[in-house]
Design an enzyme around this catalytic site. Structure first.
Site, PDB file in Angstrom:
ATOM      1  N   HIS A 148       0.276  13.615   0.072  1.00 19.98           N
ATOM      2  CA  HIS A 148      -0.144  12.273   0.161  1.00 19.98           C
ATOM      3  C   HIS A 148      -0.696  12.294   1.287  1.00 19.98           C
ATOM      4  O   HIS A 148      -2.199  12.115   1.759  1.00 19.98           O
ATOM      5  CB  HIS A 148       0.895  11.118  -0.139  1.00 19.98           C
ATOM      6  CG  HIS A 148       0.258   9.684  -0.381  1.00 19.98           C
ATOM      7  ND1 HIS A 148      -0.267   8.933   0.724  1.00 19.98           N
ATOM      8  CD2 HIS A 148       0.013   8.923  -1.393  1.00 19.98           C
ATOM      9  CE1 HIS A 148      -0.722   7.793   0.396  1.00 19.98           C
ATOM     10  NE2 HIS A 148      -0.650   7.808  -0.917  1.00 19.98           N
ATOM     11  N   SER A 201       0.902  -1.473   0.018  1.00 22.97           N
ATOM     12  CA  SER A 201      -0.042  -0.050   0.023  1.00 22.97           C
ATOM     13  C   SER A 201       0.887   1.457   0.207  1.00 22.97           C
ATOM     14  O   SER A 201       1.879   1.310   0.808  1.00 22.97           O
ATOM     15  CB  SER A 201      -0.832  -0.002   1.145  1.00 22.97           C
ATOM     16  OG  SER A 201      -1.543   1.223   1.453  1.00 22.97           O
ATOM     17  N   CYS A 202       0.487   2.261  -0.729  1.00 19.69           N
ATOM     18  CA  CYS A 202       1.134   3.650  -0.917  1.00 19.69           C
ATOM     19  C   CYS A 202       1.095   4.364   0.297  1.00 19.69           C
ATOM     20  O   CYS A 202       1.664   5.208   0.666  1.00 19.69           O
ATOM     21  CB  CYS A 202       0.580   4.287  -1.809  1.00 19.69           C
ATOM     22  SG  CYS A 202      -1.231   4.723  -1.642  1.00 19.69           S
ATOM     23  N   SER A 203       0.082   3.836   1.327  1.00 19.78           N
ATOM     24  CA  SER A 203      -0.293   4.604   2.723  1.00 19.78           C
ATOM     25  C   SER A 203       0.673   3.657   3.787  1.00 19.78           C
ATOM     26  O   SER A 203       0.413   4.165   4.800  1.00 19.78           O
ATOM     27  CB  SER A 203      -1.800   4.356   2.995  1.00 19.78           C
ATOM     28  OG  SER A 203      -2.441   5.280   2.132  1.00 19.78           O
ATOM     29  N   SER A 204       1.130   2.560   3.500  1.00 26.70           N
ATOM     30  CA  SER A 204       2.006   1.796   4.418  1.00 26.70           C
ATOM     31  C   SER A 204       2.954   3.020   5.184  1.00 26.70           C
ATOM     32  O   SER A 204       3.778   3.362   4.459  1.00 26.70           O
ATOM     33  CB  SER A 204       2.498   0.660   4.143  1.00 26.70           C
ATOM     34  OG  SER A 204       3.345   0.183   5.062  1.00 26.70           O
TER      35      SER A 204
END
EC number: 1.2.1.81
Length: 464
Positions: free
Chosen positions: A367, A240-243
């Site tokens: 982000h 995930s790019c949110s990790s």
């Protein structure tokens, strides 16, 4: 193999049919395709295929991701109006009518192919649209299988199956043509893919680069924060790019935080091993530029350690490194897309904010960021000053950013990063982005104002 024009013709014919569907019929379609990529046996098959085909992540996480993403979108759209009159305000005389955008080109990533495909399809079809998916070449088989499952769902309810297609021609020329002839593009993938979408001349939603960073303040529940961060970082081996890529505990809780991280399966890499790890993670690419080594992306800590030639304790899930300053001079500030986490010790909240800004200005502008605190003044400060599209409080960022039962963020795998990240929106791109809205305005009592009403206070301060 069909050409792009042939597939587009099929998509437009299918969309023309559902253009006259009622809200009830559209909602049935969404439930039908959603079930196919939510049902246990199907998603177990898709998760296994995706891991085997791409080499990214792990099966159990991808199963959970299907449940979260597809289930989340279905929850968001339940009862939502997307056909005909969707809003009427008698006081303003404004009525709003939802219309389809048409045929959507949806570009998918290799890191999260099948759950992203399923969630997007549900949201796009909610608006009476058709979609042609462009999978990553690394995930073609698993993505095609997910699409075939959803096409079976369409047939089950008597809807045209060409509402959902996979681009058959894998050439660069074909994807360029598809982007040009579609009505809307939604691009989830690399910066190069997003830039191509924005340069196509077709309206587009894209994503910015991730580099999620979280502060752990002095009042945090440190044990709970460590547990959340580790769960987030380990999930699907950080596809995930949110990790979380970096965490910034303040000095007052630093030692306690590091001890809790160790309890949760983390190992601190130091000295020569740190240098070996860095040299393995970032290598010259085909153009001679130092870039993230694709061999470490979404792999386990043990696989990464073995590749770097370092020894780690048995049972290690996450590799930790301490961040160095100047931050720009240390490659571990970068996005890692792997269970490797950089830890920066901050003096206090003010210093943590400084580090956070520097990190996200270097990589991941716009982000997201997170904070573990109960102090509302810290949360408000970040809300006022941080150039992030989403700020996640006391949560796992890989789950919370894209919508989860424990918050009310719209469910999505496409996170807009605003102008900070080179995107057109800061929002979680979801079903409402896939409808056009017609505003009908009827005459009402006119609004009026006097010069005194408008400028009175201004004149008192500055004069006329």
């Amino acid at each position: 193999m069909k050409t792009v024009s042939e597939q587009m013709e099929l998509a437009r014919k299918a969309q023309a049919i559902v253009n006259d569907y009622t809200q009830e019929q559209i909602d049935e379609i969404c439930l039908a395709i959603g079930w196919e990529v939510y049902e246990d046996e199907n998603i177990a098959k898709l998760a296994k295929m995706a891991v085997e085909e791409t080499g990214y992540g792990n099966v159990q996480s991808k199963i959970i991701k299907h449940k979260r993403k597809v289930g989340g979108v279905l929850h968001d759209i339940k009862g939502a109006k997307s056909v005909g009159l969707i809003e009427r305000n008698e006081e303003t005389g404004i009525s709003k009518y939802a219309k389809p955008v048409g045929v959507v080109c949806a570009i998918l990533p290799a890191t999260n192919p099948t759950a992203t495909c399923g969630g997007k399809a549900v949201g796009i079809l909610k608006g009476r649209n058709a979609v042609i998916f462009k999978p990553s070449s690394r995930a073609l088989k698993s993505t095609t299988e997910a699409i075939n499952m959803m096409r079976a769902g369409l047939r089950k309810v008597g809807a045209p199956e060409d509402l959902i297609q996979v681009l058959e021609d894998p050439s660069r020329e074909a994807i360029t043509e598809l982007m040009k002839v579609s009505d809307l593009i939604v691009a989830t993938g690399s910066g190069q893919v997003v830039r191509a979408a924005y340069s196509s001349g077709t309206p587009a939603y894209g994503v910015g680069q991730g580099n999620a960073c979280a502060i752990v303040a002095e009042d945090a529940d440190v044990a709970e924060a460590a547990k959340m961060i580790c769960g987030s970082k380990l999930f699907d081996y950080a596809t995930s790019c949110s990790s979380e890529n970096a965490v910034i505990p303040v000095e007052a809780v630093y030692d306690q935080f590091m001890a809790e991280m160790k309890k949760n399966g983390c190992y601190l890499v130091t000295g020569e091993d740190r240098e070996k790890l860095k040299n393995h993670m970032w290598k010259p690419n085909a153009k001679g530029k130092i870039a993230l080594n694709p061999d470490i992306i979404a792999k386990s800590a043990q696989v990464i350690a073995d590749g770097a030639g370092i020894s780690i304790p048995e049972g290690t899930d996450i590799l930790l490194v301490e961040g160095m300053e100047p931050i720009l001079g240390d490659k571990f500030h970068d996005e890692k897309i792997s269970p490797v986490l950089t830890v920066y010790k901050a003096k206090d909240f003010k210093d943590a904010y400084r580090i956070l800004v520097e990190l996200t200005n270097l990589v991941g502008r716009g982000h997201s960021c997170g904070i573990h605190t109960y102090k509302h003044e810290y949360i408000e400060f970040l809300g006022e000053h941080m150039k992030s599209s989403r700020i996640t409080v006391r949560q796992s960022m890989s789950a919370g950013n894209g919508g989860h039962p424990f918050n009310r963020m719209p469910s999505t795998a496409t996170l807009g990063c605003g102008t900070w990240g080179g995107n057109s929106t800061t929002e979680n791109v979801h079903w409402r982005h896939f409808i056009n809205v017609t505003w009908v305005n009827e005459p009402v009592a006119p609004w009026t104002f006097t010069d005194e009403d408008m400028w009175g206070d201004f004149w008192k301060k500055y004069g006329k």
